[in-house]
Design an enzyme around this catalytic site. Sequence first.
Site, PDB file in Angstrom:
ATOM      1  CG  HIS A 153      -2.110  -0.870   1.092  1.00  0.00           C
ATOM      2  ND1 HIS A 153      -2.062  -2.222   1.361  1.00  0.00           N
ATOM      3  CD2 HIS A 153      -3.389  -0.616   0.705  1.00  0.00           C
ATOM      4  CE1 HIS A 153      -3.255  -2.756   1.152  1.00  0.00           C
ATOM      5  NE2 HIS A 153      -4.077  -1.801   0.757  1.00  0.00           N
ATOM      6  CE  LYS A 157      -3.844  -0.521   4.808  1.00  0.00           C
ATOM      7  NZ  LYS A 157      -5.133   0.110   5.178  1.00  0.00           N
TER       8      LYS A 157
END
Length: 266
Positions: A153, A157
Amino acid sequence: MKLVITGASGRMGRMLIETALQTDGIILHGALDSANSAFLGKDAGEFLGQTTGVLISNDVEATLMGADCVIDFTRPEATLAYLPICIKHNINCVIGTTGFDDAGKAEIHAAGAHIGVVFAPNMGVGVNATLKILELAAKILNSGYDIEIVEAHHRLKVDAPSGTALKMGEVVANALGRDLKDCAIYGREGVTGVRDDQTIGFSTIRGGDVIGDHTVMFMGQGERVEITHKSSSRITYATGAMRAAKFLNAHGAGYYDMQDVLGLKD
């Protein structure tokens, strides 16, 4: 259906607002953001060059009044603050927030006795199709295969592994008759010894602007099966969330996930 979007100035919040404005049967009723947001008082559609008449607010109860459903992709503490107000006013909730502890998950589950709740770590239709494929693969490859889950990600995040990776692990573990809490390995360093063939390993990558990549590997002798899902846009989560909101409007109180919404449960 009157919809409220939380985290309105964030990347996911903006995608939800844009999608709501383009979805038949959906009316943007309200937009919420944190108390320190620089966007409070601004029109929710300003980033699109549109005037919606909906101003971004941090007055939760006033914004929720008269709404049919809230879509929330924020942080666990914010979600759990919205939840009792939704119950009080009989407002359904679509929750895509991740990073909850067991107590938080239990609180969300209990809310389903009073209102409609769809709680899923990933609202994407393709991801949920992938979960069904993983269930079948795990049942077939139930012996002689080591299982590893790799997810990537963007650098911003804050929770790891991702909720989607954990859900994939749960699906695979359940198909194999295991409890993920007992068999998950979340990191390896140093002399770890020979791999336990009952474990499910997780590897986390964070960097750049990756929306979300997930791969589950079943590694046997002489072959490796890899099942991968890659997201190139947050729109897949937003369109799935709209579908979940419409599902709740039709079904009412209860605790559901995206497998229910998509009719994928046996």
